[in-house]
Design a protein around this motif. Structure first.
Motif, short mmCIF file in Angstrom:
data_model
loop_
_atom_site.label_atom_id
_atom_site.label_comp_id
_atom_site.label_asym_id
_atom_site.label_seq_id
_atom_site.Cartn_x
_atom_site.Cartn_y
_atom_site.Cartn_z
N PHE A 20 0.83 -1.21 0.00
CA PHE A 20 0.00 0.00 0.00
C PHE A 20 0.87 1.26 0.00
CE2 PHE A 20 -2.32 3.27 2.48
CZ PHE A 20 -3.34 3.52 1.57
N LEU A 21 1.91 1.26 0.83
CA LEU A 21 2.82 2.41 0.87
C LEU A 21 3.54 2.61 -0.46
CD1 LEU A 21 4.42 2.02 4.42
CD2 LEU A 21 2.78 3.75 3.67
N LYS A 23 2.33 1.81 -3.40
CA LYS A 23 1.35 2.37 -4.33
C LYS A 23 1.16 3.87 -4.10
CE LYS A 23 -1.30 -1.89 -5.04
NZ LYS A 23 -2.59 -2.58 -4.81
N LEU A 24 1.08 4.24 -2.82
CA LEU A 24 0.95 5.67 -2.50
C LEU A 24 2.17 6.44 -2.99
CD1 LEU A 24 -0.56 5.82 1.11
CD2 LEU A 24 -1.72 6.09 -1.08
N GLY A 25 3.37 5.87 -2.79
CA GLY A 25 4.59 6.54 -3.24
C GLY A 25 4.62 6.71 -4.75
N CYS A 26 4.19 5.69 -5.48
CA CYS A 26 4.13 5.78 -6.95
C CYS A 26 3.13 6.84 -7.39
CB CYS A 26 3.77 4.42 -7.54
SG CYS A 26 5.07 3.18 -7.38
N PHE A 27 2.00 6.89 -6.69
CA PHE A 27 0.97 7.88 -7.03
C PHE A 27 1.49 9.30 -6.82
CE2 PHE A 27 -2.54 10.62 -5.58
CZ PHE A 27 -3.32 10.62 -6.74
N VAL A 28 2.07 9.54 -5.65
CA VAL A 28 2.60 10.87 -5.33
C VAL A 28 3.73 11.25 -6.29
CG1 VAL A 28 3.81 12.23 -3.59
CG2 VAL A 28 1.92 10.75 -2.91
N SER A 29 4.62 10.30 -6.57
CA SER A 29 5.73 10.57 -7.49
C SER A 29 5.23 10.89 -8.89
CB SER A 29 6.67 9.37 -7.54
OG SER A 29 7.20 9.09 -6.28
N SER A 30 4.21 10.18 -9.34
CA SER A 30 3.65 10.42 -10.67
C SER A 30 3.07 11.81 -10.78
CB SER A 30 2.58 9.38 -11.00
OG SER A 30 3.12 8.08 -11.00
N VAL A 31 2.36 12.24 -9.74
CA VAL A 31 1.78 13.59 -9.74
C VAL A 31 2.87 14.64 -9.77
CG1 VAL A 31 0.39 15.24 -8.43
CG2 VAL A 31 -0.35 12.85 -8.60
N LEU A 32 3.90 14.46 -8.96
CA LEU A 32 5.01 15.42 -8.92
C LEU A 32 5.74 15.50 -10.26
CD1 LEU A 32 6.55 14.70 -5.39
CD2 LEU A 32 5.46 16.83 -6.14
N VAL A 33 6.04 14.36 -10.84
CA VAL A 33 6.75 14.35 -12.13
C VAL A 33 5.91 15.02 -13.21
CG1 VAL A 33 7.59 12.84 -13.97
CG2 VAL A 33 8.15 12.32 -11.61
N LEU A 373 -8.05 7.43 -0.75
CA LEU A 373 -7.39 6.12 -0.80
C LEU A 373 -6.94 5.65 0.58
CD1 LEU A 373 -5.19 6.58 -4.02
CD2 LEU A 373 -7.23 5.15 -3.78
N ILE A 374 -6.42 6.57 1.37
CA ILE A 374 -5.98 6.21 2.72
C ILE A 374 -7.16 5.81 3.60
CG2 ILE A 374 -4.91 7.12 4.83
CD1 ILE A 374 -3.12 8.84 3.02
N LEU A 375 -8.25 6.58 3.52
CA LEU A 375 -9.45 6.26 4.31
C LEU A 375 -10.03 4.92 3.88
CD1 LEU A 375 -11.20 9.75 4.46
CD2 LEU A 375 -9.93 8.60 6.28
N ALA A 376 -10.03 4.68 2.58
CA ALA A 376 -10.57 3.41 2.08
C ALA A 376 -9.71 2.24 2.53
CB ALA A 376 -10.66 3.45 0.55
#
Length: 398
Positions: A20-21, A23-33, A373-376
């Motif tokens: 899960f962590l 996936k969250l890291g990939c999501f945040v990194s994708s948004v930043l990039v 996503l975190i709440l879910a």
């Protein structure tokens, strides 16, 4: 057996958390990039060089070797040590660096013009602060040898007329190889680079020297445009230039009353359009404007200073384009001009950069999705009634 099962469950639980962590890291990194890098390619990739024809009657397109591809931008206002907060510097300078480097890579211009106000505090910066600002400028606007960079002076670089000193002028000229009246010829097209601050008309040393250079350039251009059978003795010793009507580049716009007649999405906001312009502060004086038009009879004028876009006609036939600011600090929708220029014609196209508000919207939407996503994941997205009931029951149990 129970110990083995418990260890297995614990191992699976840990793997789920790590997954899960990840996936969250990939999501945040994708948004930043995307927001800090890819979005500039997505937006600027849509900009195309305008086509220019070889002649009005022939309707033939000029071949690419004969067309000068120029990018024109203005008012970068690199923040200084006094008014510039570090976060503001980081955000706005990254935007300009990515915009400029992406434009160079995708568009590959022959030449880039920056129409003054390169720095925000050049008019009062100390030698050490000036050196730091210059270092940051060359980092942001580094360019290949195949692209020429031409920088004009603005009032924030050396000060308004009453603030100008020889020291400030000399240090700007030394860094950018700029003089207060300069002619640049590329692919048969003549560009006149004007120091707007020196057009005060009060007879100061800088003004006298600048006007003398401009008068000499005017004479040289006029002699070059004369036909051979009309040549006279005054032009016999003058070095001939390409017989092309010049393009005037400067920081201040020529005189106009206000931006009331300007239109477009990057024009001045409605509350500012009808504010009268002050001569020698917002625009050149009437007298200085008439001098430049009379000396050079330019086919195009490009200026900055107002931070907003505008297009006006002088004398009913000479267009002037005010180029908006290149920085998010001055505009939500910065842009630059792309020009395809030949000795006889030109064609201009505006290229918008990413809107700052849209980048913030993407970040806000991504942040909201991240919370969901975190709440879910922790199964907290239950209906409000049951969620409240669970809280109440826990409170009673205590």
């Amino acid at each position: 057996m129970l110990i083995f099962n418990w260890a297995t469950v614990k191992s699976l639980s840990l793997k789920k958390r790590l997954c899960f962590l990840l996936k969250l890291g990939c999501f945040v990194s994708s948004v930043l990039v995307f927001c800090e890098f890819l979005i500039y390619y997505v937006v600027i990739f849509q900009c195309q060089w305008p086509e220019v024809k070889g002649g009005a009657h022939r309707g033939e397109k000029e071949t690419s070797p004969s067309v000068l591809k120029a990018i024109i931008l203005a008012d970068t206002h690199l923040l200084g040590e006094i008014k510039g907060h570090w976060l503001d510097k980081l955000r706005r300078e990254w935007q300009m660096e990515r915009s400029f480097q992406t434009a160079l890579w995708l568009l590959q211009p022959d030449i880039v013009f920056i129409l003054g106000d390169v720095f925000d505090e050049g008019k009062w910066s100390s030698p050490q602060a000036w050196a730091d600002d210059v270092r940051r400028f060359w980092k942001l606007f580094k360019h290949p040898v195949s692209t020429e960079l031409v920088v004009l002076v603005g009032n924030h670089d050396i000060g308004f007329h009453y603030e100008v000193t020889p020291y400030k002028v000399n240090r700007f000229e030394k860094v950018f190889n700029f003089t207060s009246g300069k002619l640049l010829t590329r692919k048969g097209t003549n560009f006149i680079l004007v120091n707007s601050v020196a057009m005060e008309g009060d007879g100061c040393a800088l003004c006298r020297a600048s006007e003398a250079k401009l008068v000499a350039l005017s004479h040289q251009l006029n002699c070059s445009q004369q036909k051979l059978n009309h040549s006279n003795n005054r032009c016999s010793d003058v070095e001939k230039l390409p017989a092309s009507e010049p393009i005037l580049l400067q920081h201040y716009p020529l005189y106009r009353r206000s931006d009331a007649e300007c239109s477009g999405e990057d024009a001045a906001p409605p509350e500012e359009k009808n504010i009268p312009f002050r001569e020698k502060y917002d625009v050149l004086s009437r007298e200085a404007s008439q001098k430049l038009l009379w000396w050079f009879h330019p086919r195009l004028i490009l200026s900055g200073h107002t931070h907003s876009a505008c297009e006006v006609l002088h004398g009913g036939s000479i267009p002037e384009i005010s180029v908006p600011s290149f920085s998010w600090r001055n505009r939500n929708n910065p842009s630059f001009i792309m020009g395809s220029i030949t000795p006889a014609d030109f064609s201009l196209q505006k290229c918008f950069l990413p809107y700052e508000s849209r980048v913030f919207t993407i970040y806000c939407a991504a942040g909201a999705l991240l919370v969901i996503l975190i709440l879910a994941h922790f199964q907290l997205l239950t209906p409000p009634f049951y969620f409240a009931q669970r809280l109440i029951s826990k409170h009673k149990a205590v």
